[in-house]
Design a protein around this motif. Structure first.
Motif, PDB file in Angstrom:
ATOM      1  N   VAL A  27       0.866  -1.168   0.000  1.00 21.06           N
ATOM      2  CA  VAL A  27       0.000   0.000   0.000  1.00 21.06           C
ATOM      3  C   VAL A  27       0.909   1.226   0.000  1.00 21.06           C
ATOM      4  O   VAL A  27       1.925   1.253   0.692  1.00 21.06           O
ATOM      5  CB  VAL A  27      -0.985   0.018   1.201  1.00 21.06           C
ATOM      6  CG1 VAL A  27      -0.258   0.095   2.525  1.00 21.06           C
ATOM      7  CG2 VAL A  27      -1.980   1.166   1.074  1.00 21.06           C
ATOM      8  N   THR A  35      -2.659   7.138   5.865  1.00 17.97           N
ATOM      9  CA  THR A  35      -3.187   5.790   5.671  1.00 17.97           C
ATOM     10  C   THR A  35      -2.505   4.918   6.718  1.00 17.97           C
ATOM     11  O   THR A  35      -1.301   5.034   6.931  1.00 17.97           O
ATOM     12  CB  THR A  35      -2.863   5.280   4.256  1.00 17.97           C
ATOM     13  OG1 THR A  35      -3.471   6.155   3.303  1.00 17.97           O
ATOM     14  CG2 THR A  35      -3.371   3.870   4.036  1.00 17.97           C
ATOM     15  N   LEU A  55      -5.424  -4.718   8.166  1.00 12.06           N
ATOM     16  CA  LEU A  55      -6.534  -3.778   8.246  1.00 12.06           C
ATOM     17  C   LEU A  55      -6.013  -2.405   7.839  1.00 12.06           C
ATOM     18  O   LEU A  55      -5.066  -1.894   8.430  1.00 12.06           O
ATOM     19  CB  LEU A  55      -7.088  -3.725   9.668  1.00 12.06           C
ATOM     20  CG  LEU A  55      -8.258  -2.784   9.870  1.00 12.06           C
ATOM     21  CD1 LEU A  55      -9.491  -3.286   9.120  1.00 12.06           C
ATOM     22  CD2 LEU A  55      -8.564  -2.642  11.352  1.00 12.06           C
ATOM     23  N   ILE A  56      -6.613  -1.828   6.795  1.00  8.56           N
ATOM     24  CA  ILE A  56      -6.221  -0.501   6.305  1.00  8.56           C
ATOM     25  C   ILE A  56      -7.305   0.483   6.717  1.00  8.56           C
ATOM     26  O   ILE A  56      -8.482   0.268   6.414  1.00  8.56           O
ATOM     27  CB  ILE A  56      -6.087  -0.494   4.769  1.00  8.56           C
ATOM     28  CG1 ILE A  56      -5.070  -1.546   4.308  1.00  8.56           C
ATOM     29  CG2 ILE A  56      -5.714   0.900   4.263  1.00  8.56           C
ATOM     30  CD1 ILE A  56      -5.125  -1.820   2.819  1.00  8.56           C
ATOM     31  N   THR A  57      -6.917   1.556   7.418  1.00  6.96           N
ATOM     32  CA  THR A  57      -7.867   2.619   7.758  1.00  6.96           C
ATOM     33  C   THR A  57      -7.342   3.934   7.213  1.00  6.96           C
ATOM     34  O   THR A  57      -6.138   4.112   7.028  1.00  6.96           O
ATOM     35  CB  THR A  57      -8.097   2.725   9.282  1.00  6.96           C
ATOM     36  OG1 THR A  57      -6.850   2.931   9.939  1.00  6.96           O
ATOM     37  CG2 THR A  57      -8.776   1.480   9.834  1.00  6.96           C
ATOM     38  N   PHE A  68     -13.753   4.828   7.056  1.00 14.32           N
ATOM     39  CA  PHE A  68     -13.375   3.975   5.940  1.00 14.32           C
ATOM     40  C   PHE A  68     -12.310   2.981   6.404  1.00 14.32           C
ATOM     41  O   PHE A  68     -11.287   3.375   6.945  1.00 14.32           O
ATOM     42  CB  PHE A  68     -12.807   4.800   4.782  1.00 14.32           C
ATOM     43  CG  PHE A  68     -13.757   5.833   4.273  1.00 14.32           C
ATOM     44  CD1 PHE A  68     -14.793   5.473   3.414  1.00 14.32           C
ATOM     45  CD2 PHE A  68     -13.638   7.158   4.647  1.00 14.32           C
ATOM     46  CE1 PHE A  68     -15.680   6.429   2.944  1.00 14.32           C
ATOM     47  CE2 PHE A  68     -14.520   8.115   4.183  1.00 14.32           C
ATOM     48  CZ  PHE A  68     -15.543   7.751   3.330  1.00 14.32           C
ATOM     49  N   ALA A  69     -12.559   1.698   6.189  1.00 12.95           N
ATOM     50  CA  ALA A  69     -11.599   0.663   6.550  1.00 12.95           C
ATOM     51  C   ALA A  69     -11.684  -0.464   5.529  1.00 12.95           C
ATOM     52  O   ALA A  69     -12.746  -0.738   4.973  1.00 12.95           O
ATOM     53  CB  ALA A  69     -11.885   0.128   7.947  1.00 12.95           C
ATOM     54  N   PHE A  70     -10.558  -1.106   5.283  1.00 18.30           N
ATOM     55  CA  PHE A  70     -10.465  -2.175   4.296  1.00 18.30           C
ATOM     56  C   PHE A  70      -9.663  -3.321   4.899  1.00 18.30           C
ATOM     57  O   PHE A  70      -8.684  -3.096   5.594  1.00 18.30           O
ATOM     58  CB  PHE A  70      -9.753  -1.678   3.025  1.00 18.30           C
ATOM     59  CG  PHE A  70     -10.362  -0.432   2.461  1.00 18.30           C
ATOM     60  CD1 PHE A  70     -11.364  -0.515   1.511  1.00 18.30           C
ATOM     61  CD2 PHE A  70      -9.948   0.818   2.892  1.00 18.30           C
ATOM     62  CE1 PHE A  70     -11.947   0.637   0.997  1.00 18.30           C
ATOM     63  CE2 PHE A  70     -10.518   1.975   2.387  1.00 18.30           C
ATOM     64  CZ  PHE A  70     -11.523   1.879   1.435  1.00 18.30           C
ATOM     65  N   ARG A  71     -10.054  -4.555   4.599  1.00 16.16           N
ATOM     66  CA  ARG A  71      -9.309  -5.736   5.049  1.00 16.16           C
ATOM     67  C   ARG A  71      -8.654  -6.353   3.830  1.00 16.16           C
ATOM     68  O   ARG A  71      -9.321  -6.625   2.821  1.00 16.16           O
ATOM     69  CB  ARG A  71     -10.263  -6.731   5.706  1.00 16.16           C
ATOM     70  CG  ARG A  71      -9.675  -8.072   6.014  1.00 16.16           C
ATOM     71  CD  ARG A  71      -8.823  -8.140   7.235  1.00 16.16           C
ATOM     72  NE  ARG A  71      -9.629  -7.876   8.409  1.00 16.16           N
ATOM     73  CZ  ARG A  71      -9.106  -7.550   9.576  1.00 16.16           C
ATOM     74  NH1 ARG A  71      -7.822  -7.453   9.730  1.00 16.16           N
ATOM     75  NH2 ARG A  71      -9.878  -7.315  10.602  1.00 16.16           N
ATOM     76  N   PHE A  72      -7.341  -6.564   3.883  1.00 18.86           N
ATOM     77  CA  PHE A  72      -6.590  -7.135   2.771  1.00 18.86           C
ATOM     78  C   PHE A  72      -6.546  -8.652   2.910  1.00 18.86           C
ATOM     79  O   PHE A  72      -6.070  -9.174   3.908  1.00 18.86           O
ATOM     80  CB  PHE A  72      -5.173  -6.565   2.733  1.00 18.86           C
ATOM     81  CG  PHE A  72      -4.331  -7.144   1.648  1.00 18.86           C
ATOM     82  CD1 PHE A  72      -4.572  -6.804   0.329  1.00 18.86           C
ATOM     83  CD2 PHE A  72      -3.332  -8.035   1.929  1.00 18.86           C
ATOM     84  CE1 PHE A  72      -3.814  -7.347  -0.694  1.00 18.86           C
ATOM     85  CE2 PHE A  72      -2.567  -8.590   0.921  1.00 18.86           C
ATOM     86  CZ  PHE A  72      -2.809  -8.238  -0.384  1.00 18.86           C
ATOM     87  N   LEU A  79     -14.287 -11.498   5.834  1.00 17.14           N
ATOM     88  CA  LEU A  79     -13.487 -10.551   6.609  1.00 17.14           C
ATOM     89  C   LEU A  79     -12.982 -11.161   7.906  1.00 17.14           C
ATOM     90  O   LEU A  79     -11.943 -10.784   8.410  1.00 17.14           O
ATOM     91  CB  LEU A  79     -14.292  -9.288   6.912  1.00 17.14           C
ATOM     92  CG  LEU A  79     -14.634  -8.443   5.704  1.00 17.14           C
ATOM     93  CD1 LEU A  79     -15.454  -7.244   6.117  1.00 17.14           C
ATOM     94  CD2 LEU A  79     -13.377  -7.991   4.992  1.00 17.14           C
TER      95      LEU A  79
END
Length: 87
Positions: A27, A35, A55-57, A68-72, A79
């Motif tokens: 990332v 980020t 976990l990306i926030t 906003f949060a994303f799990r890779f 998830l």
């Protein structure tokens, strides 16, 4: 926090890339407000390795405060549970 966080998310906040030779994913933060990967702020314009399940926030390190949060993970993978240290 909700309203101010939304205004701090950039149009191109971050990018995820993959090294085809190693299969590693990265990332890269392109934003003014940050980020975070697993609660740690990434360096601006510097690729940071994304471990499986990361976990990306955006804007804030805590999942509890993030809009906003994303799990890779793998495509189609659920998830799963969020680690306690991410909340």
């Amino acid at each position: 926090m909700c309203g101010t966080e939304r205004r701090r998310v950039s149009a191109k906040h971050f990018a995820i890339t993959r090294d085809p030779a190693s299969g590693s994913a990265f990332v890269t933060d392109h934003s003014a407000f940050g980020t975070y990967v697993n609660g740690t702020k990434t360096a601006l314009e510097t690729p940071t390795t994304l471990p499986h399940g990361a976990l990306i926030t955006l804007v804030v390190p805590s999942l509890a405060d993030a809009m906003f949060a994303f799990r890779f993970g793998e495509a189609g993978e659920g998830l799963g549970a969020v680690p306690a240290e991410a909340v």
